[in-house]
Design a protein around this motif. Structure first.
Motif, short mmCIF file in Angstrom:
data_model
loop_
_atom_site.label_atom_id
_atom_site.label_comp_id
_atom_site.label_asym_id
_atom_site.label_seq_id
_atom_site.Cartn_x
_atom_site.Cartn_y
_atom_site.Cartn_z
N ALA A 14 -4.42 -9.03 3.60
CA ALA A 14 -3.14 -9.70 3.37
C ALA A 14 -3.17 -11.11 3.93
O ALA A 14 -3.87 -11.41 4.90
CB ALA A 14 -2.01 -8.90 4.03
N ARG A 42 -5.13 -6.73 13.05
CA ARG A 42 -4.06 -7.70 13.26
C ARG A 42 -3.77 -7.82 14.75
O ARG A 42 -2.97 -7.08 15.32
CB ARG A 42 -2.80 -7.26 12.50
CG ARG A 42 -3.00 -7.20 11.01
CD ARG A 42 -2.99 -8.58 10.39
NE ARG A 42 -1.63 -9.06 10.21
CZ ARG A 42 -1.28 -10.34 10.21
NH1 ARG A 42 -2.19 -11.26 10.45
NH2 ARG A 42 -0.02 -10.69 10.00
N PRO A 110 0.72 -12.75 13.84
CA PRO A 110 1.73 -11.70 13.68
C PRO A 110 2.80 -11.70 14.76
O PRO A 110 3.97 -11.43 14.48
CB PRO A 110 0.90 -10.42 13.71
CG PRO A 110 -0.36 -10.77 14.42
CD PRO A 110 -0.63 -12.20 14.07
N ASP A 121 3.25 -8.53 8.36
CA ASP A 121 2.40 -8.50 7.16
C ASP A 121 3.18 -8.87 5.90
O ASP A 121 2.79 -9.76 5.16
CB ASP A 121 1.79 -7.11 6.98
CG ASP A 121 0.74 -6.80 8.04
OD1 ASP A 121 0.08 -7.76 8.49
OD2 ASP A 121 0.58 -5.63 8.41
#
Length: 460
Positions: A14, A42, A110, A121
């Motif tokens: 992503a 992440r 993030p 995301d």
């Protein structure tokens, strides 16, 4: 090309993330091969920003700074609200990313996306540096004036109940200029071309009240009186009966400022620059201290009070003289005040306590880098100063969330940042929740949980 510099595109991941190739040539540890890859998922190195987000929401920092701004953009095409942009900028400054350019490298982080209220995301990436620069250049002087008054309102809102007495520490500092910028002047005292912003802090709590960008020269008496008038009137609008004490250095002691404080029924204790007349008055006191010195008592300090009327003053006022003799010689220093009490108490306990304001300015300049005023227009630089004030609020509130007797209450902002903001975190967006996983070896887990509890239960 060596292996560690090869980037392998991962189109299936992503948000256009890139996967780096493994490190090559690492030395073995106890006979075991050591490998390193960039496939941990992440992760963010700034997990503590989720705590800063809770502080910002309770203080309404973004609303205070962007509320007065007029948004004439087409709502259909808007991807980033002014509040989100200001929030991202303040959180990044508090996390140690004081340059506006840093956002381009952190748009997909993030934890930072969560800090402004976006999913890590599925949520859109952060804004770009040009977008933030347009925000900084948006406000005019009228909007900046409303933001300044909003900062004073924010200070008043930060108290659960009106205080009986507050102390306003007012001081200025040098802010070196970067090229041809509006308001930049050469200052002989600092030996550089700079701005000389005025900062007003609460001397008891350390909370910021107002920071104003101004030319790089000593403020006049009329300018000081104008700043104090706006600050005191706004505070009295919230707290009619609060007692106010104003402390400052000698160049804040002028007839306009003193007359204003007396008219507004405020206490004051300000430094007073020595002159030939005061040198003559203090000469016998200095001689007396020198005569009382001995090898058993190498330092002798005495205090005296006297009425005095300076040439430009409209009336006589009380001076307190501190006279001291050491092995380096003798000297005298004077302060002017309308407080009652012993000279020793007024000087050592009340006036000298303003030295803490120097540390508050250091927190603002050194740890939030409020001197990053590199825009050409003064309006943009003033708006930047307000953003750095917001970052100061975040770190200050985080520090005050620690238990009163803990060592964190006296820690610098840099220590607070490195301990409670710069924390590795794994972020996983699930269907119904977002999971944050902090390291099990994080040494301050219990303290961070306690601080988070204090923030969410007690508010600002």
């Amino acid at each position: 090309m060596s292996k560690q510099f090869v980037r392998v595109a991962t189109g299936a991941t992503a948000h256009r993330h890139e996967r780096y190739a493994d490190f090559a040539g690492l030395s073995a540890v106890e006979g075991k091969l050591l490998t390193a890859t960039f496939d941990a998922g992440r992760l963010s190195s700034d997990g503590g920003v989720i705590v800063l987000r809770e502080i910002a929401k309770r203080l309404d920092l973004a609303g205070t700074i962007t509320g007065p701004l007029r948004d004439d953009r087409d709502p259909v095409r808007v991807r980033h609200s002014y509040g989100e942009m200001a929030m991202a900028r303040m959180v990044m400054i508090a996390a140690g990313y004081e340059d506006c350019d840093d956002v381009d490298a952190l748009r997909c982080d993030p934890a930072l996306k969560i800090a402004i209220g976006r999913a890590p995301d599925s949520g859109a990436d952060l804004m770009s540096q040009p977008t933030l620069s347009r925000l900084e250049n948006l406000p005019d002087w009228r909007a900046l004036a409303r933001i300044g008054l909003g900062q004073i309102d924010l200070y008043c809102r930060s108290f659960a109940r009106p205080p009986q007495r507050i102390v306003l520490d007012i001081d200025d500092t040098d802010d070196p200029a970067h090229g041809q910028q509006e308001l930049a002047l050469f200052n002989a005292h600092y030996d550089c071309t700079c701005f000389q912003p005025i900062h007003v802090f609460d001397g008891l709590s350390g909370k910021p009240i107002l920071s104003l960008l101004r030319p790089g020269k000593r403020p006049s008496g009329e300018e000081v009186a104008k700043v104090l008038r706006h600050v005191i009137r706004r505070i009295r609008k919230h707290w009619r009966r609060v007692e106010i004490l104003v402390r400052g250095d000698s160049h804040y002691c002028s007839e306009p400022a003193l007359a204003l404080l007396e008219t507004m029924r405020c206490d004051y204790i300000l430094g007073f620059a020595i002159n030939s007349k005061l040198l003559e008055i203090a000469a016998p006191w200095r001689k007396q201290c020198e005569e009382r010195r001995s090898w058993m008592k190498p330092t002798v300090r005495r205090f005296h009070q006297l009425p005095y009327k300076a040439r430009e003053w409209s009336r006589s006022r009380k001076l307190v003289a501190r006279v001291e003799a050491t092995d380096l010689g003798s000297d005298a220093r004077f302060i002017v005040t309308n407080l009652q009490g012993r000279g020793k108490t007024l000087y050592e306990k009340v006036f000298c306590a303003r030295g803490a304001a120097e540390n508050l300015i250091k927190d603002m300049k050194r740890f939030t880098r409020s001197d990053k005023t590199a825009c050409s227009r003064w309006e943009a630089n003033q708006f930047r100063l307000f953003l750095h004030m917001g970052a100061y609020w975040l770190l200050h509130a985080l520090r005050r969330a620690a238990p009163k007797r803990s060592r964190w209450r006296g820690a610098t902002f840099e220590t607070i940042r490195r301990t409670f903001v710069k924390i590795a975190v794994r972020v996983e967006e699930l269907k119904g929740r977002i999971k944050l996983a902090f390291p099990a070896s994080y040494p301050q887990a219990a303290m961070l949980a306690a601080m988070m509890g204090a923030i969410t239960t007690r508010g600002p």
